[in-house]
Design a protein around this motif. Sequence first.
Motif, PDB file in Angstrom:
ATOM      1  N   ASP A 268      -0.478 -25.997 -23.778  1.00  0.00           N
ATOM      2  CA  ASP A 268      -1.784 -26.350 -24.231  1.00  0.00           C
ATOM      3  C   ASP A 268      -3.022 -25.575 -23.364  1.00  0.00           C
ATOM      4  N   ARG A 269      -2.828 -25.368 -22.333  1.00  0.00           N
ATOM      5  CA  ARG A 269      -3.715 -24.507 -21.501  1.00  0.00           C
ATOM      6  C   ARG A 269      -3.708 -22.970 -21.855  1.00  0.00           C
TER       7      ARG A 269
ATOM      8  N   ARG B  12      -2.592 -21.859 -25.024  1.00  0.00           N
ATOM      9  CA  ARG B  12      -2.441 -21.781 -26.319  1.00  0.00           C
ATOM     10  C   ARG B  12      -3.000 -20.458 -26.906  1.00  0.00           C
TER      11      ARG B  12
ATOM     12  N   THR C  50      -1.365 -18.584 -30.445  1.00  0.00           N
ATOM     13  CA  THR C  50      -1.746 -19.005 -31.529  1.00  0.00           C
ATOM     14  C   THR C  50      -3.179 -18.361 -31.982  1.00  0.00           C
TER      15      THR C  50
ATOM     16  N   ARG D  14       4.095 -29.406 -21.740  1.00  0.00           N
ATOM     17  CA  ARG D  14       2.980 -29.485 -23.028  1.00  0.00           C
ATOM     18  C   ARG D  14       1.530 -29.128 -22.423  1.00  0.00           C
ATOM     19  N   SER D  15       1.369 -29.749 -21.189  1.00  0.00           N
ATOM     20  CA  SER D  15      -0.086 -29.086 -20.601  1.00  0.00           C
ATOM     21  C   SER D  15      -0.034 -27.670 -20.356  1.00  0.00           C
TER      22      SER D  15
END
Length: 719
Positions: free
Chosen positions: A577-578, A580, A584, A573-574
């Motif tokens: 997120d880093r 992304r 995206t 997850r980290s």
Amino acid sequence: MKIFLNKSPRSVAIQSNGFCLLLKDISRHPKNPKLIIEFVPENTINLTNYKQIPTFKKHDNKAFGITGIINIKGYTFVGFITERVEVGCITKSQRMYRILNTNFVCLNSDEFDNSPYYHTSHHDSLFSPTGGTYANSSFNASGDDQSTATTPITPYTLSTPAESLDGGDGVAGVDESPIYKVNKLLSSGDFYYSDKFDISSNLQERIVTSLNFISSLECFDGRYVWNRHLLTGLLSFKNRLSVCDRENFDQGAFLVPIIRGFAQTLTVNDSYLLSIISKQDCLKQGEMFGPYCMDDDGNVTGFIETELIISDNKNLMFSFVLLRGNVPLFWKFESQLLSTKIEFPRSIEASRHSIERFFEGLVTKFGSVQIVDALSRRGSQPELSEMYYEALKLVDYYPNEIQYMKVDVSKTGNYDLNNVITSLSDAFRNQMVFGVSDKSIRCRQLGTFLINSLNSMERMNDIAKRIGEEMIDIFHEYLGFEVDMEFWSRHATLWKANGLTLNKMVERYITKKIKNKAGGIVGKMAEHSKKYVVNASSTTNNDINKQDRFDRLLGRTGNIEVKLIDPIHDFMRSELDRRRNEFTSLQELSIYCGTFNVNAELYEGDLSKWIFPEGVELSDYDMVIIGLEEVVEMTASKLINIDPSIKLFWEDKIQREIGDDYLLIKNEQLGGILSLVYVKTNQIDNIKNIESCYKKTGMKDIQTIKQLRKVCAFDKTKQ
């Protein structure tokens, strides 16, 4: 399932179904217990430094499931089912087991490694192989695995009941372990489980859940799961896994809900499986059995849900659920010299909130409730019965869904039940069972019976048996299964075993020896008057110790919750997120979200002014989200037996209002609430995944009445 221990650094590896669950303690303070948890394929783990933990040699040192994780007095334990006996099955693949022994491994200390702090005694099965009933054979009732070969029927008859909770102290010195009391309770023979289905829910709930493509183990009923406190962390961890990993997690029995009560299957004419599952409620604060009243949350002493299930090898399944428990009022007994006086510490008005919460939970889950008042006409019980009847008059929560019937109990203990069934309306009587035939639902249970007595398990069980006979008589021709003398014999045997088992649970729990100072006739009269009296003077240390075992298991003694740290998913997850921005993109969306209470009306008028107010064009919306309340009548029968045509009407209605430029991508109905999500066609390619969740906000999260929390998540990815 195999258990491996690495003493330095101390960690446990649990191997099952081709996967391995790793648990490692990283606590720095006893008041803040933490564990690292990982779920990985077993071929990726090096177990060179691990040593297998022995359980029972006759089971090849294997365990059968994880009962959970618990911290007591600074020690963190993980529990396992180490001995069991099969007691039956609902279908060929859905087998049920009675727990005979459990074992706990300490994760943060080696102090108990060499201490035999679990029972090694073997319990006899309630049905032992000596004379013929339950078939452990090739049997299919729902399209499960079938075999052309016929396995001989394993014979079972009544035998020795489970060992008493007070039976023996085990090995000397074992009570030094903080987990001893919990382990002794779980090894008492009163607990049951299944590693293939959620035994805490009833058949109708499981089938309806499966039609919605949800695993029954995803939403077990916490009211009847006695190890729910131990499963809290594991359940949160499981919900973070992928769908595939969650299936492997369930198949490996890494999380096993446990019920307390009775479960057994008998075979009838080699054609039918006849099963009874009784589940005791575990939400009641304080005493679980005995002549005690309800608590402030509306939980009743001795509350038990009993389900009778009949299935055959032609995809036919039939079930109905009955309830029993003490009278849901606030009352207590006071012993006097020659009589027992009942007192009501709260008025009916002061008790109204708790009483309504009790019936709210029943109505929202089962629909209509037929109360069968089985209190005796002797002693102080008529006064309790009268107060109960008066209290029901004030219950304004679904008043039309609650019916009351008094059963006349004679001095000999006999009672006339003919008026209980015949007095029911046809509509009510036809809503009391659930039936499945040829993989389609033929009827749903939209009502149930609630049998109230004063801790008389035998009386309530006999009444439940009689009601069961009536229900089978009414529905067996409609559902297409035959009943004969052997069927009724097995039916009576099964109910008798159910009653004996539940009665033994009561006898082991409450102290029945009450000493009287008076002698002669006066002494005998006083002793008889105190039959149902339990007060401070008659509470022994043994009673307190028994209750303490339940409180520890249920997390009511200040047990500290163990925090599970998942490094793999936390890292993923980290990192996602880093990084992304690499996968995206951001875009502003125009979303219309509207809600309206339609009051169960199928409105044919124009909705354009509501969806498109003045100054708003159709092209302005990228998404249209509609929430409708009370799309059905707010009665228990309508909420449970939802008419699918209503949802189709509103889907078509909204679609015509917004036009063909929008597509319906998600629709969900929960009771009287309907949610519809439409997306513009030019945005469809950006939607890769749709997820939704809901929160039931009815009585103790059992059902919903008027509220719903819904989230739709859309993943937009760059190709």
